[in-house]
Enzyme design. Structure first.
Site, short mmCIF file in Angstrom:
data_model
loop_
_atom_site.label_atom_id
_atom_site.label_comp_id
_atom_site.label_asym_id
_atom_site.label_seq_id
_atom_site.Cartn_x
_atom_site.Cartn_y
_atom_site.Cartn_z
N LYS A 13 0.84 -1.16 -0.07
CA LYS A 13 -0.09 -0.04 0.13
C LYS A 13 0.70 1.28 0.04
CE LYS A 13 -2.00 -0.81 3.78
NZ LYS A 13 -1.06 -2.49 4.13
N ARG A 88 -9.05 1.45 8.69
CA ARG A 88 -8.62 0.22 9.18
C ARG A 88 -9.60 -0.60 9.92
NH1 ARG A 88 -2.89 0.86 9.01
NH2 ARG A 88 -1.59 -1.11 8.96
N ARG A 127 11.43 -5.83 4.52
CA ARG A 127 11.11 -4.51 4.63
C ARG A 127 12.29 -3.79 5.27
NH1 ARG A 127 5.53 -1.74 5.25
NH2 ARG A 127 5.41 -3.13 7.19
N ARG A 160 11.72 -2.29 11.05
CA ARG A 160 10.56 -1.95 12.11
C ARG A 160 10.40 -3.25 13.02
NH1 ARG A 160 5.90 0.13 8.31
NH2 ARG A 160 4.68 -0.80 10.12
N ARG A 171 -0.39 -9.27 13.37
CA ARG A 171 -0.82 -8.19 12.36
C ARG A 171 -1.91 -8.47 11.38
NH1 ARG A 171 4.20 -4.69 10.72
NH2 ARG A 171 2.53 -3.29 9.74
#
Ligand code: ADP
Ligand code: ADP
Ligand code: ZN
Length: 214
Positions: A13, A88, A127, A160, A171
């Site tokens: 996204k 969300r 990531r 992260r 998540r």
């Protein structure tokens, strides 16, 4: 143009939202980025948000909604925006709809970047985020020129905390329970468009641009 990006954490996204913001000259509004900036600056909001984020849970709706709606008042939102990571939950989507209805406006498109769970853990594990400017990379799919250094600003890259495998599974679970229902919500409004997020970044972008029109 007002666009919502939907999709699992790590679906791409943010990557697509940044490109869309540039192409259509509208701001990219990422609630995750806003929270991370607040954490970095040690604000009250940041302190509250951090406990939820570290656990892979959503920050409560009441801490999110006003923040986003207030952001729309900034002059750069005049021609629209691309929302990344908001809404969300169904209550967030309803609050957004109500706030826009008040000023006679609505969201134009909700773009679902569809990526199966199997691909997500790899995406998130690889990531890397820049501590300086927030740019995102991937060690395999979108590497930087110099390992561990941001191409744009030269600062260090980090994994992260919430991208570690234990938290990612949490998540994903939260995504399926609380966010995925938005796909039906926007489908019911007639503005949902899905793209295959397993394709490479450029192809995904082309598919979205085709939907939005040049
Ligand atoms: P990703 O890019 O992986 O989808 P984000 O950067 O959007 O993750 O969000 C990171 C975390 O910030 C989320 O796991 C959640 O805790 C919090 N967050 C971001 N946006 C929202 C939102 N709209 N509602 C509740 N929590 C949010
Ligand atoms: P989200 O905002 O949905 O959490 P990101 O845009 O941050 O997702 O992307 C998650 C990770 O996957 C990043 O490391 C990014 O570089 C990488 N990525 C994004 N899109 C693709 C793609 N189409 N193919 C492979 N990797 C991708
Ligand atoms: Zn940077």
């Amino acid at each position: 143009m007002k666009i919502i990006m939907l999709g699992a954490p790590g679906a791409g996204k943010g990557t697509q939202a940044k490109m869309l913001a540039e192409k259509y000259n509208i701001p990219h509004i990422s609630t995750g980025d806003i929270f991370r900036a607040n954490i970095k600056n040690g604000t009250e909001l940041g302190k509250k948000a951090k406990t939820y984020m570290d656990a892979g849970q959503l920050v409560p709706d009441e801490l999110v909604v006003d923040l986003v709606i207030d952001r729309f008042a900034e002059p750069d939102c005049e021609n629209g925006y691309v929302l990344d990571g908001f809404p969300r939950t169904i209550p967030q989507a309803e609050a957004l709809e109500a706030a826009l209805a008040k000023i006679g406006e609505k969201v134009d498109y909700a773009i679902d970047v569809d990526v199966p769970d199997e691909n997500i853990v790899n995406r998130m594990g690889g990531r890397r985020a820049c501590v300086g400017c927030g740019a995102t990379y991937h060690v395999v799919f979108n590497p930087t020129k110099v390992e561990g250094k941001c191409d744009k600003c030269g600062e260090d890259l980090i994994l992260r905390d919430d991208d570690k495998p234990e938290t990612v599974l949490n998540r994903l679970d939260v995504y399926h329970k609380q966010t995925q229902p938005l796909i039906d919500f926007y489908s019911g409004k007639g503005i949902l468009k899905s793209v295959d997020g397993t394709k490479d970044m450029k192809e995904v972008f082309e598919a979205i641009v085709e939907i939005l029109g040049a």
